[in-house]
Design an enzyme around this catalytic site. Structure first.
Site, PDB file in Angstrom:
ATOM      1  N   LYS A   1       0.815  -1.223   0.000  1.00 43.24           N
ATOM      2  CA  LYS A   1       0.000   0.000   0.000  1.00 43.24           C
ATOM      3  C   LYS A   1       0.851   1.277   0.000  1.00 43.24           C
ATOM      4  O   LYS A   1       0.451   2.290  -0.567  1.00 43.24           O
ATOM      5  CB  LYS A   1      -0.971  -0.006   1.179  1.00 43.24           C
ATOM      6  CG  LYS A   1      -2.047  -1.077   1.021  1.00 43.24           C
ATOM      7  CD  LYS A   1      -3.061  -1.064   2.139  1.00 43.24           C
ATOM      8  CE  LYS A   1      -3.990  -2.276   1.986  1.00 43.24           C
ATOM      9  NZ  LYS A   1      -5.044  -2.304   2.994  1.00 43.24           N
TER      10      LYS A   1
ATOM     11  N   ASP B   1      -7.659  12.997  -1.714  1.00 44.44           N
ATOM     12  CA  ASP B   1      -7.354  13.590  -0.415  1.00 44.44           C
ATOM     13  C   ASP B   1      -7.256  12.507   0.666  1.00 44.44           C
ATOM     14  O   ASP B   1      -6.350  12.510   1.489  1.00 44.44           O
ATOM     15  CB  ASP B   1      -8.461  14.604  -0.070  1.00 44.44           C
ATOM     16  CG  ASP B   1      -8.220  15.243   1.273  1.00 44.44           C
ATOM     17  OD1 ASP B   1      -7.096  15.741   1.493  1.00 44.44           O
ATOM     18  OD2 ASP B   1      -9.141  15.221   2.124  1.00 44.44           O
TER      19      ASP B   1
END
Ligand code: ATR
Length: 269
Positions: free
Chosen positions: A66, A78
């Site tokens: 990730k 965001d």
């Protein structure tokens, strides 16, 4: 034309994501396929890059990639920026890659909407301070709890994670401020090795919800602990898994699949 998607990870063979996305595609009549992609730990860029060069439209990213995906994306939403991790990549028409993180939204949807656990105005205890916890904190903070305690075996990591965040305190697992808490989330990877956590008394009240981010075919040691403390709600992370997948599916296809039938289909009887 069939569009191609995949989940990349190491290990990845036990991933339920292909089944979940196949059910979503069937339900919403979307023409796509979704495969598992294993990558050596040092070669995320090469394997992910080849997938997109070959025409892949989107990818889910799981452990341990990730942070790699966060770096690899050309642009971030965001929430991916705040989570410092990406679990969803989307190929854009101009050939660039958008990185998103749907984990936190998936957790909040499962807790708040499916399980009807109140988050606003509550005290939340989160166990663990690794990548999984970093990923869900922004979405939990957006629900406006009054206080979050992040407690970790290595206390220093919890202090560091909590330090820049208002209304969040770090602690060691052996120095958790006194309870009870309204919600307790296990974000450690202890369940993966079936290890139990040594937790103090008094954390759980009759109305406490206890949630393990890990999904398992049998109750995890954390879930057994929560049940022994008579917590009102005790759940694993299967609902979160399906909800984060639904958020990814929406990002890719612009359609929100129904999650309840898919959670039911995956839950072992
Ligand atoms: P992930 O991406 O799953 O969050 P990670 O970043 O390696 O993985 O973080 C693992 C988390 O689980 C850490 O908070 C780790 O605690 P430490 O920081 O002290 O290592 C926690 N953890 C793993 N096994 C544990 C155990 N048996 N008892 C308590 N905490 C454990």
């Amino acid at each position: 034309m069939t569009d191609h998607y995949a989940v990349i990870g190491n290990p990845v063979e036990h991933s339920k994501s292909p089944r979940i996305h196949a059910l979503f595609a069937q339900q919403t009549a979307q023409d796509l396929d979704y495969t598992k992609l294993w990558a050596p730990r040092e070669h995320f860029d090469a394997v992910a890059g080849a997938f997109f060069t070959g025409g892949g439209k989107g990818m889910n990213v799981t452990v341990p990639f990730k942070e790699d995906a966060h770096r690899f994306a050309d642009r971030l939403t965001d929430r991916a920026d705040r989570a410092s991790a990406v679990n969803t990549l989307r190929a854009e028409p101009d050939g660039t890659l958008l990185g998103d993180n749907t984990d936190g939204a998936g957790l909040v949807r499962d807790l708040r909407d499916n399980l009807e656990v109140k988050l606003a105005g509550t005290r939340i205890l989160i166990l663990g301070a690794g990548g999984a916890v970093h990923g869900i904190l922004p979405a939990l903070l957006d629900e406006k709890p009054v206080h979050i305690v992040v407690a970790n075996r290595t206390a220093e990591k919890a202090y560091r994670l909590a330090e820049p965040l208002p209304d969040v305190d770090g602690a060691g697992l052996d120095a958790i401020p006194s309870g009870p808490f309204d919600v307790i989330i296990n974000g450690t990877s202890s369940s993966l090795s079936d290890a139990s956590l040594a937790l103090p008394e008094g954390l759980v009240a009759a109305t406490t919800a206890c949630y393990d981010l890990v999904y398992a075919d049998h109750p995890t040691p954390f879930m057994e602990w929560a049940a022994a403390q008579s917590a009102e709600t005790v759940r694993d992370g299967l609902g979160m898994l399906v909800e984060q997948a639904a958020e990814s599916f929406f990002l890719w296809r612009g359609v929100h699949p129904e999650t309840a039938p898919v959670i039911r289909a995956l839950r072992p009887e």
